[in-house]
Design an enzyme around this catalytic site. Structure first.
Site, PDB file in Angstrom:
ATOM      1  N   HIS A 238      49.188 -42.182 -91.205  1.00 13.70           N
ATOM      2  CA  HIS A 238      49.184 -41.302 -92.383  1.00 13.70           C
ATOM      3  C   HIS A 238      50.588 -41.377 -92.977  1.00 13.70           C
ATOM      4  O   HIS A 238      51.537 -40.813 -92.413  1.00 13.70           O
ATOM      5  CB  HIS A 238      48.900 -39.849 -91.976  1.00 13.70           C
ATOM      6  CG  HIS A 238      47.511 -39.615 -91.488  1.00 13.70           C
ATOM      7  ND1 HIS A 238      46.404 -39.714 -92.304  1.00 13.70           N
ATOM      8  CD2 HIS A 238      47.036 -39.256 -90.263  1.00 13.70           C
ATOM      9  CE1 HIS A 238      45.319 -39.438 -91.603  1.00 13.70           C
ATOM     10  NE2 HIS A 238      45.665 -39.159 -90.365  1.00 13.70           N
ATOM     11  N   GLU A 267      43.738 -44.191 -89.116  1.00 16.37           N
ATOM     12  CA  GLU A 267      43.449 -43.148 -90.115  1.00 16.37           C
ATOM     13  C   GLU A 267      44.319 -43.354 -91.359  1.00 16.37           C
ATOM     14  O   GLU A 267      44.916 -42.412 -91.882  1.00 16.37           O
ATOM     15  CB  GLU A 267      43.716 -41.755 -89.527  1.00 16.37           C
ATOM     16  CG  GLU A 267      42.925 -41.450 -88.279  1.00 16.37           C
ATOM     17  CD  GLU A 267      43.171 -40.046 -87.729  1.00 16.37           C
ATOM     18  OE1 GLU A 267      43.759 -39.202 -88.436  1.00 16.37           O
ATOM     19  OE2 GLU A 267      42.762 -39.802 -86.583  1.00 16.37           O
ATOM     20  N   ASP A 269      46.163 -43.543 -94.700  1.00 18.02           N
ATOM     21  CA  ASP A 269      46.233 -43.109 -96.101  1.00 18.02           C
ATOM     22  C   ASP A 269      47.712 -43.032 -96.486  1.00 18.02           C
ATOM     23  O   ASP A 269      48.565 -42.831 -95.631  1.00 18.02           O
ATOM     24  CB  ASP A 269      45.478 -41.799 -96.370  1.00 18.02           C
ATOM     25  CG  ASP A 269      45.769 -40.689 -95.383  1.00 18.02           C
ATOM     26  OD1 ASP A 269      46.818 -40.712 -94.720  1.00 18.02           O
ATOM     27  OD2 ASP A 269      44.929 -39.766 -95.286  1.00 18.02           O
TER      28      ASP A 269
HETATM   29  O1  G3I Z   1      32.471 -27.655 -93.235  1.00 22.12           O
HETATM   30  C1  G3I Z   1      33.245 -26.502 -93.521  1.00 22.12           C
HETATM   31  C2  G3I Z   1      32.664 -25.737 -94.679  1.00 22.12           C
HETATM   32  O2  G3I Z   1      31.376 -25.294 -94.356  1.00 22.12           O
HETATM   33  C3  G3I Z   1      33.575 -24.577 -95.014  1.00 22.12           C
HETATM   34  O3  G3I Z   1      33.108 -23.936 -96.117  1.00 22.12           O
HETATM   35  C4  G3I Z   1      34.956 -25.062 -95.274  1.00 22.12           C
HETATM   36  C5  G3I Z   1      35.923 -23.919 -95.533  1.00 22.12           C
HETATM   37  O4  G3I Z   1      37.252 -24.337 -95.453  1.00 22.12           O
HETATM   38  O5  G3I Z   1      35.441 -25.791 -94.150  1.00 22.12           O
HETATM   39  C6  G3I Z   1      34.657 -26.919 -93.831  1.00 22.12           C
HETATM   40  O6  G3I Z   1      35.193 -27.548 -92.717  1.00 22.12           O
HETATM   41  C7  G3I Z   1      36.375 -28.277 -92.910  1.00 22.12           C
HETATM   42  C8  G3I Z   1      36.156 -29.689 -92.410  1.00 22.12           C
HETATM   43  O7  G3I Z   1      37.357 -30.419 -92.515  1.00 22.12           O
HETATM   44  C9  G3I Z   1      35.068 -30.426 -93.183  1.00 22.12           C
HETATM   45  O8  G3I Z   1      35.470 -30.585 -94.499  1.00 22.12           O
HETATM   46  C10 G3I Z   1      37.494 -27.611 -92.169  1.00 22.12           C
HETATM   47  O9  G3I Z   1      37.786 -26.367 -92.738  1.00 22.12           O
HETATM   48  C11 G3I Z   1      38.716 -28.478 -92.192  1.00 22.12           C
HETATM   49  O10 G3I Z   1      39.696 -27.925 -91.323  1.00 22.12           O
HETATM   50  C12 G3I Z   1      38.388 -29.860 -91.712  1.00 22.12           C
HETATM   51  O11 G3I Z   1      39.535 -30.660 -91.858  1.00 22.12           O
HETATM   52  C13 G3I Z   1      39.550 -31.841 -91.103  1.00 22.12           C
HETATM   53  C14 G3I Z   1      40.794 -31.889 -90.247  1.00 22.12           C
HETATM   54  O12 G3I Z   1      40.851 -33.115 -89.551  1.00 22.12           O
HETATM   55  C15 G3I Z   1      40.841 -30.759 -89.236  1.00 22.12           C
HETATM   56  O13 G3I Z   1      41.954 -30.869 -88.426  1.00 22.12           O
HETATM   57  C16 G3I Z   1      39.534 -33.012 -92.062  1.00 22.12           C
HETATM   58  O14 G3I Z   1      38.284 -33.066 -92.736  1.00 22.12           O
HETATM   59  C17 G3I Z   1      39.761 -34.303 -91.311  1.00 22.12           C
HETATM   60  O15 G3I Z   1      39.974 -35.346 -92.224  1.00 22.12           O
HETATM   61  C18 G3I Z   1      40.980 -34.195 -90.426  1.00 22.12           C
HETATM   62  O16 G3I Z   1      41.116 -35.388 -89.699  1.00 22.12           O
HETATM   63  C19 G3I Z   1      42.272 -35.463 -88.869  1.00 22.12           C
HETATM   64  C20 G3I Z   1      41.917 -36.329 -87.685  1.00 22.12           C
HETATM   65  O17 G3I Z   1      40.771 -35.852 -87.037  1.00 22.12           O
HETATM   66  C21 G3I Z   1      43.076 -36.441 -86.707  1.00 22.12           C
HETATM   67  N1  G3I Z   1      44.272 -36.858 -87.362  1.00 22.12           N
HETATM   68  C22 G3I Z   1      44.645 -36.117 -88.576  1.00 22.12           C
HETATM   69  C23 G3I Z   1      43.491 -36.087 -89.550  1.00 22.12           C
HETATM   70  C24 G3I Z   1      43.893 -35.409 -90.845  1.00 22.12           C
HETATM   71  O18 G3I Z   1      44.195 -34.050 -90.640  1.00 22.12           O
END
Ligand code: G3I
Length: 487
Positions: A238, A267, A269
């Protein structure tokens, strides 16, 4: 190193069956035709190019079309994490993870598992336990999830992001169960599925002189010296405002690889999708034989976890960005000699191997050589278009003649397209088509040298031996014009 296709005049199909074809002109592949998708371009040097997929977006046709076309490795962005897969103790839920797994494998793609043990995105019930109870819950979780996906995945991120920036261990509830929690996780994982490669995955470990990089390196060196099972390191890559592509990135990859593990960019970006950083990170991977592939963390900018920074290869409308071209060009310029070193199965052994099992060949595939003609099955003009009929042509080792026979019986070309029967009767055309998992794309390699369609029961057959001769289905009879070898 893209080269333009050349046009040659061919007398096609005139050598057999009394078919008089005079002066037919056909487009035939150039010796150095460039691949036109990321997955196919990476496959030329034996690597993969992947993306993270969100199950909730698969119904978006633009998203699914780009993902299905460009990539040949898939990571579930959130759906295989502990909070998703074990929301209550002992109650596993694989519905979203399986949705992604099925979508990917139906298209002939491989899947990386992400992730089994992490301080973040834990099920809420992990917050209520600690010590030996939490340790046992982690072990049970790894066993439960890995049993479900046993034999199906190429890699698992067993442990994610366990280090601080200074190279010390991150203080988390898992760390508090004892400093050996990471090796326990890896030993558990190896026993649970000996066929999958086991990875440690982290961010900010791209700069060789950084404390965190050194901390992770030392852990892996220690694991290797003590026989703790570990097969790969994922560098998340990242690159954001505070961390851009370091000049020593290739050194970092090479140094990790020298410990005897695969390395991968897992990952990727980059803030505003800097073309130079994207080209540089791609080149660094290409230059390290044990760098097995690159995964970008999402498809379009609008799909990114940091969409305001426009960090991906496609814009919000699905258009290819300049960074896309810089990556594609770097992949196409890679020499097959830089392909990843063939690695053995994980040290735990095991009878199941991750699918697909490739045929031989430096570009990730092998040729299909006709016994009668001595010519190879070839996609004319290195076309990637659905419906392009395949032909015989002089064997030249290029990607449009490299076929990979997968464990699901597909014959893949370019990493994401399949040999496909356009019908099931005598004379049905044999073409390439996007892999879709259907039986008209499944083939049996028979002991008498024929290749028969699972749907039709009929064999690949040619009526002649010359360049440009088209391949068809016909009743199997085992003649030389129906015998092919994969090599
Ligand atoms: O699905 C719910 C939804 O129903 C709700 O309304 C909404 C409210 O905020 O949240 C949604 O869930 C979110 C989920 O992504 C799906 O979009 C979570 O809040 C959010 O925290 C979650 O974030 C993910 C993040 O990891 C969590 O740590 C990101 O999509 C995802 O790209 C990210 O990926 C991580 C890797 O696993 C590890 N390395 C870093 C990378 C980027 O942070």
């Amino acid at each position: 190193m893209a080269a333009r296709p050349r046009i040659r005049a061919l007398i096609g199909g005139a050598l057999a069956a009394g078919v008089a074809v005079i002066g037919a002109v056909a487009m035939i592949p150039d010796a150095n035709a460039a691949a036109s998708t990321l997955g196919a371009a990476a496959a030329q040097s034996g690597r993969y190019f992947g993306t993270a997929i969100a199950a909730s977006r698969l119904g978006d046709s633009t998203y699914a079309t780009i993902a299905g076309r460009e990539f040949n490795m898939i990571t579930a962005e959130n759906e295989m994490k502990p909070d998703a897969t074990e929301p209550q103790r002992g109650q596993f839920n694989f519905s979203s993870g399986d949705q992604i797994y099925n979508w990917a494998t139906q298209r002939g793609m491989k899947v990386r598992g992400h992730t089994l043990a992490w301080h973040s995105q834990q099920p809420s019930w992990w917050g209520g336990i600690s010590g030996s109870t939490l340790r046992q819950a982690m072990i049970d979780h790894i066993n439960g999830v890995m049993a479900h996906y046993k034999g199906k995945l190429a890699y698992w991120d067993v442990v994610n992001e366990a280090f601080n920036e200074d190279g010390s261990r991150r203080q988390s509830n898992l760390q508090a169960t004892g400093n050996d929690w990471i090796e326990v996780a890896f030993r558990t994982a190896r026993n649970a599925d000996p066929s999958v490669k086991l990875c440690y995955n982290d961010y900010n470990i791209e700069n060789w002189s950084y404390g965190k990089t050194q901390g992770v390196y030392n852990m892996i060196r220690d694991f290797k010296s003590r026989g703790v099972p570990i097969d790969c390191v994922g560098l998340q890559t990242h690159f954001t405002g505070g961390s851009s592509l370091p000049s020593n990135f290739q050194t970092t990859l090479a140094n990790f690889a020298s410990l005897g593990v695969d390395v991968a960019l897992t990952e990727v970006d980059v803030t505003n999708a800097s073309t130079s950083q994207y080209a540089g990170l791609t080149q660094a991977c290409i230059n390290v034989p044990r760098c097995v592939g690159i995964t970008v963390w999402g498809v379009r900018d609008s799909d990114s976890w940091r969409s305001s920074e426009s960090p991906l290869l496609f814009d919000g409308s699905g258009n290819k960005k300049a960074a896309y071209t810089s990556v594609l060009n770097a992949l196409n310029a890679a020499s097959p000699t830089t392909s990843p070193t063939a690695t053995t199965s994980p040290t735990g052994g095991g009878t199941q191997s991750p699918s697909p099992t490739p045929t031989t060949g430096s570009g990730g595939g092998g040729r299909i050589l006709g016994a009668q003609s001595g010519r190879c099955v070839d996609v004319p003009n290195a076309s990637h278009n659905n419906g392009t009929r395949v032909q015989l042509y002089d064997c030249n080792g290029q990607t449009n003649q490299q076929w990979t026979y997968t464990s699901s019986k597909q014959l893949q070309v370019y990493g994401n397209m399949c040999l496909d029967a356009a019908g099931s009767g005598n004379g049905a055309a044999i073409q390439i088509y996007s892999c879709n998992g259907q039986t008209n794309q499944q083939w049996n390699i028979n002991s008498n040298g024929t290749i028969s369609g699972v749907q039709s029961g009929r064999c690949l057959d040619v009526w002649g031996t010359g360049n440009g001769q088209q391949v068809q289905l016909y009743d199997c009879w085992g003649g030389a014009n129906q015998r092919f070898s994969l090599s």
